[in-house]
Scaffold this active site. Structure first.
Site, PDB file in Angstrom:
ATOM      1  N   LYS A  74       0.853  -1.203   0.000  1.00 44.51           N
ATOM      2  CA  LYS A  74       0.000   0.000   0.000  1.00 44.51           C
ATOM      3  C   LYS A  74       0.882   1.243   0.000  1.00 44.51           C
ATOM      4  O   LYS A  74       1.883   1.307   0.726  1.00 44.51           O
ATOM      5  CB  LYS A  74      -0.902  -0.033   1.249  1.00 44.51           C
ATOM      6  CG  LYS A  74      -2.025   1.001   1.261  1.00 44.51           C
ATOM      7  CD  LYS A  74      -2.904   0.798   2.503  1.00 44.51           C
ATOM      8  CE  LYS A  74      -4.080   1.765   2.552  1.00 44.51           C
ATOM      9  NZ  LYS A  74      -4.939   1.541   3.742  1.00 44.51           N
ATOM     10  N   SER A 149      -9.867   1.434   2.574  1.00 41.86           N
ATOM     11  CA  SER A 149      -8.995   2.254   1.757  1.00 41.86           C
ATOM     12  C   SER A 149      -7.905   1.467   1.030  1.00 41.86           C
ATOM     13  O   SER A 149      -7.315   1.976   0.083  1.00 41.86           O
ATOM     14  CB  SER A 149      -8.330   3.315   2.638  1.00 41.86           C
ATOM     15  OG  SER A 149      -7.457   2.692   3.566  1.00 41.86           O
ATOM     16  N   SER A 173      -9.993  -0.995   6.807  1.00 35.06           N
ATOM     17  CA  SER A 173      -9.404  -0.731   5.492  1.00 35.06           C
ATOM     18  C   SER A 173      -8.650  -1.898   4.863  1.00 35.06           C
ATOM     19  O   SER A 173      -8.289  -1.832   3.695  1.00 35.06           O
ATOM     20  CB  SER A 173      -8.472   0.478   5.554  1.00 35.06           C
ATOM     21  OG  SER A 173      -9.226   1.659   5.532  1.00 35.06           O
TER      22      SER A 173
END
Ligand code: MG
Ligand code: ZN
Lengths: 482, 100, 490
Positions: A74, A149, A173
């Site tokens: 990420k 996310s 997330s």
């Protein structure tokens, strides 16, 4: 091929890490234009890592448990000399001068960092629509969001761009996008994985967690990235949990509770889709069939979690994001004074959702409102911890849906922030309590899109929740989730 | 529109947060923040006077570092990321107002 | 201690001053990272992701800094309690994270006191741990912040451990404010947690000043004075500010609560620009750090290892000598209290010990004077084996070369001159100089003084300076009063 099989083949000298990398790069080249899982494919770094893994094998050295396994990371995880953007204009082009602890540990385990994945800006969102660089798409249906996310990481694993990915989970997330993309996602106990080098959203809630296509793969990744880190004061001073050897223990005699409020029970949360509730109940029945003792457990304060979370997380975020002021790194918009430069840079560099949360958090902490909002939310956090403690007197693990619905369409929930925030209602309580939870794919919904079931346990119960998840994984593999 | 938060409060909060909002944004934020605060009414009305706050989920205390010097990083690597560096320092426009 | 004359404020007004003193701890590394805590390095050389507040970096608190803080807390007679770090949120380019990690509702140290040499007690509200900011150089506008064209920021100082010591608003005179700051400095040096150098900025004082009519106990609007860089400058700044406020009240106005910048060169303060986010720091518990919980054993160990502190040393010397507070303060400041107590403990006369130390040992280095030899010297003097003059000479030699006062006296031929010997000499001299004696007993004040000088000079010549002038004067006076010589001094 699973991460474990890949690593085994590379360590045995049967496959070359460079070949494996090339296969994944080819898949990315074919399909990431459509999916947009990555902000950046780090081909150069990946190739040099793959070459040294192959060299190690050739020299008879063990490159480690993730030898040659591509891992998507990420893009809120610092990578030295490689852009780390948090999908924000304000950090566009920033090259961190250091690696996050998880990056170091992945490197020592022989993993290959294949790219930096897209996210909602600063991890604030549940659909990846808040990325400054455009949304990611759900590999199962590109008209749907991948969740967020960590949508890019979930999509990368679901699309086969990498067998493993790293995400961060502040309010769901990792788990929610895992659920929407049909992969495994884990939020470890707070303090199991070092946060050093993870760009902070809400420090008391943030936790890095793995994405994988199987429980065993998620287990090996957590074993690699977990364990004490002296650079993080909130790191639990213990080694990573041992997971791989306990996965097959089964659930015979285990006490399993269904969280009534999140599974269609009376007084529960509105808006949890019937197909999602049905799959959750089906999973519980499967555990009962496997020997678990099942009961309904009420966690009344879980419903309050959403309100508490949307005060606590923005409050911490408003402070964490102050440093983006145009002085030391990132975007600067010139102005006659430093104060005006701060304002111009932040106003141009942050997207709407980030501004909204900074505003909300600043308000919740500001003079005159602290007690009514932030202070109250901290007390609700106590209530949630008490309710969970009481629940875990009665059961070993809890089960709930991961996400109230399957993947939704782009723009469906962007008009009203509250509509988007409700997506996190099942996942938020574990972040507030610091407890671990895992989302595992369990069948599909009425629309044919994946549904995830969430297993929750008390602090440091990763071995237990991974064991339960393995049973459900077997059931699903045998067609028991249809 | 709700009376949960006023336009003036939104302007004040934006100033604290060093954000500049256009008139339309102020309107939109006032409404959106009001909706979130509306939802928070469920906890606002709770009687939790006797409940202690939890700021952190971990029971850890006394995590210390030994007072030993570790190598600093090369300032060139950091200054290269600065929007404006001069004389090995970070250059900023004039700073008005004193440190609180 | 430099005692000055307290400036007098206009009739009817009194000062109310509280001081916030920031002290840099002399640890090897910064508060939250392993960068060197060093003054005067090249710009931006003691920096890392943590003290630059780079995204993703996390603090880990320096155990030695926390220990120093607790030591200081105990030295200030504070309660040392479980504490949590907090964030104080405000934007400033010197501050890498745009919040300062500090302590707010639960500081490490609270409710202490510092006892000044005159016995005045300064209440300490708190002494909390926090991090320092970086440093800006303002370019253009003569270096003045508000006229600069641009500024350059160096983060070497960012994250250096500080203790902020907040006094209660209880200082009533400038002398007390000065004595308090130098008292704090003495304590810091005694326990060795800071070099406390105001000129290098490792000790910085902000003064909260207000005034009120004498006898009132109200707390009026205060102004905070910044940029004070010496004790002298603090005294000037407080006086200036007090007069400014009194002038305002007298002319029917009132001061505004504000921060004011002291300009030492101009001898005046100017208002700082009011900041829009003043007083809304949105404090909350620092989630990246865990609570600091001292154990009872740790605190006991700190207390056990605590050196004697100035106030306690003064109290001990007052107890042993019953000397005046200012004399005792001087001796403690010179570090002569231990010598005094040891000599008194060995039977030397306390008054004489204090007198000799105060007047005849005002030197930088008295390390060669052992307690044993000093005590022996004082005993020799009080028993009459040495005159005052001889004793001073022996003491001077002790300072230079050390040794045994008895052998020094013997080498110099300092014979014991006993009272009867001296009396004989005086009587013989009176008999030999009848005219002078008559002028002494019968003359007016001027003649008497002149003749006293004559007789003492004669005695000194006869004894090669070994007689005690004061003893001779006493004998002359005594002989002058005896009936045989009439009634003198009428
Ligand atoms: Mg302070
Ligand atoms: Zn540092």
């Amino acid at each position: 091929m699973s991460a474990l099989d890949t690593a085994a083949a590379v360590r045995a000298g049967e496959r070359s890490a460079v070949d494996i990398l090339d296969e994944h790069l080819a898949r990315i080249a074919r399909r990431d234009g459509e999916i947009h899982a990555f902000n950046l494919v780090t081909e150069g770094l990946a190739r040099s890592q793959a070459e040294s893994v192959d060299a190690a094998v050739a020299e008879g050295r063990d490159p480690g448990p993730l030898a040659g396994v591509p891992v998507a990371v990420k893009d809120n995880t610092c990578t030295r000399g490689i852009p780390t953007t948090c999908s924000s204009r304000i950090l566009e082009g920033w090259l961190p001068p250091y690696d996050a602890t998880v990056i170091e540990r992945l490197g020592s385990a022989g993993a290959i960092i294949i790219g930096k994945t897209n996210l909602d800006e600063f991890a604030m969102g549940s659909s990846t629509e808040n990325s400054a660089f455009g949304p990611s798409r759900n590999p199962h249906d590109v008209t749907k969001v991948p969740g967020g996310s960590s949508g890019g990481s979930a999509a990368a694993v679901a699309a086969g761009f990498a067998p493993l990915a790293i995400g961060s989970d502040t309010g769901g997330s990792v788990r929610q996008p895992a659920s929407l993309c049909g992969v495994v996602g884990v939020k470890p106990t707070y303090g199991v994985v070092s946060r050093y080098g993870l760009v902070a959203f809400a420090s008391s809630l943030d936790q890095i967690g793995p994405f994988a296509t199987s429980i065993a793969d998620a287990a090996v990744l957590l074993e690699v990235i977990g364990g004490h880190d002296p650079r993080d004061s909130t790191s639990i001073p213990e080694p990573a949990p041992s997971l791989l050897d306990v996965l097959g223990r089964g659930v015979d005699g285990m006490r399993v509770g269904v969280i009534t409020e999140l599974a269609g029970g009376p007084g529960g949360v509105e808006g949890i889709a019937p197909d999602v509730v049905a799959r959750t109940r089906q999973a519980v029945a499967a555990l009962e069939a496997a020997g678990a003792r099942v009961s309904e457990i009420s966690v009344p304060s879980a419903i309050l979690g959403l309100s508490a979370y949307y005060l606590i997380a923005p409050a911490e975020a408003s402070s964490n994001l102050s440093r983006y002021d145009g002085v030391r790194y990132g975007l600067r918009v010139d102005a006659p004074t430093t104060g005006e430069m701060n304002i111009a840079s932040r106003s141009a560099g942050f997207g709407d959702e980030v501004k909204r949360r900074i505003m909300l958090g600043t308000y919740a902490l500001s003079a005159g409102y602290y007690d009514a909002f932030y202070g109250k939310a901290l007390k609700v956090r106590t209530l949630i911890m008490r309710d969970f403690a009481a629940a875990y007197e009665q059961v070993d693990v809890l089960v709930s849906p991961t996400s109230p619905t399957t993947a939704f369409g782009f723009g469906d929930k962007t008009a009203d922030p509250m509509a988007m925030y409700v997506n996190d209602v099942c996942t938020i309580p574990s972040n507030l309590s610091g407890h671990p939870a895992i989302s595992i794919p369990f069948g599909v919904g009425d629309d044919g899109m994946p549904i995830g079931v969430q297993i929750l346990g008390p602090a440091q119960s990763e071995p237990t929740i991974f064991t339960v998840a393995t049973v459900l994984e077997d059931v699903a593999a045998k067609g028991g989730a249809q | 529109m709700s009376d949960r938060i006023t336009r003036d409060e939104v302007v004040h909060v934006a100033r604290l947060a060093r954000l500049e909002l256009g008139p339309d944004e102020i309107d939109a934020f006032t409404e959106q923040l009001a909706r979130v605060l509306e939802h928070a009414a469920d906890i606002e009305s709770l009687d939790v006077d006797d409940v202690p706050p939890t700021s952190h989920p971990l029971p850890l205390v006394n995590v210390f570092r030994t007072d030993e010097v570790r190598a600093s990083i090369d300032r060139r690597e950091v200054l290269a990321q600065a929007p404006w560096a001069e004389s090995d320092m970070f250059r900023v426009p004039p700073v008005l107002g004193e440190e609180p | 201690m430099s005692w000055s004359i307290e400036p007098t404020l206009p009739e009817g007004w009194e000062l109310v001053v509280g001081l916030e003193v920031h002290v840099e701890l002399s640890t090897a590394t910064k508060l939250f990272c392993g960068c060197a805590n060093r003054f005067g390095s090249e710009p931006n050389t003691n920096i890392c992701p943590v003290c630059l507040g780079l995204p993703g970096s996390l603090p880990v608190i320096n155990g030695t800094a926390v220990k120093y803080a607790m030591q200081l807390g105990r030295a200030l007679l504070c309660d040392v309690k479980p504490a949590v770090m907090a964030r104080k949120n405000y934007f400033y380019p010197d501050m890498p994270k745009d919040y300062q990690t500090t302590q707010y509702e639960q500081p490490t140290n609270s409710d202490g006191e510092v006892v000044l040499p005159d016995g005045f007690t300064v209440g300490i509200e708190r002494a909390h741990i926090e991090e320092d900011t970086g440093k800006s150089t303002h370019i253009g506008g003569g270096g003045r912040i508000n006229e600069a064209i641009y500024s350059l920021v160096d983060y070497n100082r960012a994250g250096v451990p500080l203790i902020e010591i907040v006094s209660r608003p209880c200082l009533d005179t400038i002398d007390h404010a000065k004595a308090y700051v130098s008292g704090l400095r003495d304590i810091l040096l005694a326990i060795g947690v800071s070099d406390a150098r105001m000129e290098e900025g490792s000790m910085r004082v902000d003064a909260n000043v207000s005034v009120r009519p004498v006898g009132s106990d109200e707390l009026r609007t205060r102004c905070e004075l910044k940029n004070i860089n010496s004790i002298r400058s603090m005294a000037r700044a407080i006086e200036y500010e007090a007069r400014r406020q009194i002038d305002l009240y007298t002319s029917g106005e009132r001061p505004r609560q504000e921060t004011r910048h002291w300009d030492e060169a101009a001898g005046r303060s100017t208002p700082g620009r009011s900041k829009e986010n003043l007083d809304d720091y949105r404090f909350f518990q620092e989630p990246d750090l865990v609570p600091l919980v001292p154990t009872a054993e740790e605190i006991a160990a700190i207390d056990a290892a605590m050196p004697a502190l100035p106030a306690a040393r003064r109290a001990a010397l007052v107890e042993a000598s019953s000397a005046d507070a200012d004399v005792v303060a001087t001796l403690v400041e010179r570090g002569q209290d231990a010598l005094a107590l040891a000599a008194i403990g060995r039977g030397a006369d306390a008054d004489k010990v204090v007198t000799r130390l105060r007047h005849d040992l005002a030197v930088d280095d008295f390390s060669k004077v052992s307690a044993e030899s000093f005590a022996a010297l004082i005993v020799m003097e009080t028993s009459g084996d040495l005159t005052a003059t001889q004793a001073k000479q022996v003491l001077a030699e002790l300072v230079d070369s050390g040794g045994d006062p008895r052998s020094i006296a013997a080498e110099r031929g300092f014979e014991a001159m006993h009272d009867d010997e001296l009396a004989d000499l005086v009587d013989r001299l009176i008999a030999d100089n009848p005219d002078e004696w008559q002028r002494f007993v019968g003359g007016h004040e001027g003649d008497r003084k002149k003749m006293q000088g004559f007789f003492i000079g004669q005695i000194m010549r006869a004894t090669k300076g070994q007689a005690d002038g004061r003893a001779v004067a006493d004998l002359l006076a005594q002989r002058g009063r005896s009936p045989a010589n009439g009634s003198p001094g009428t």
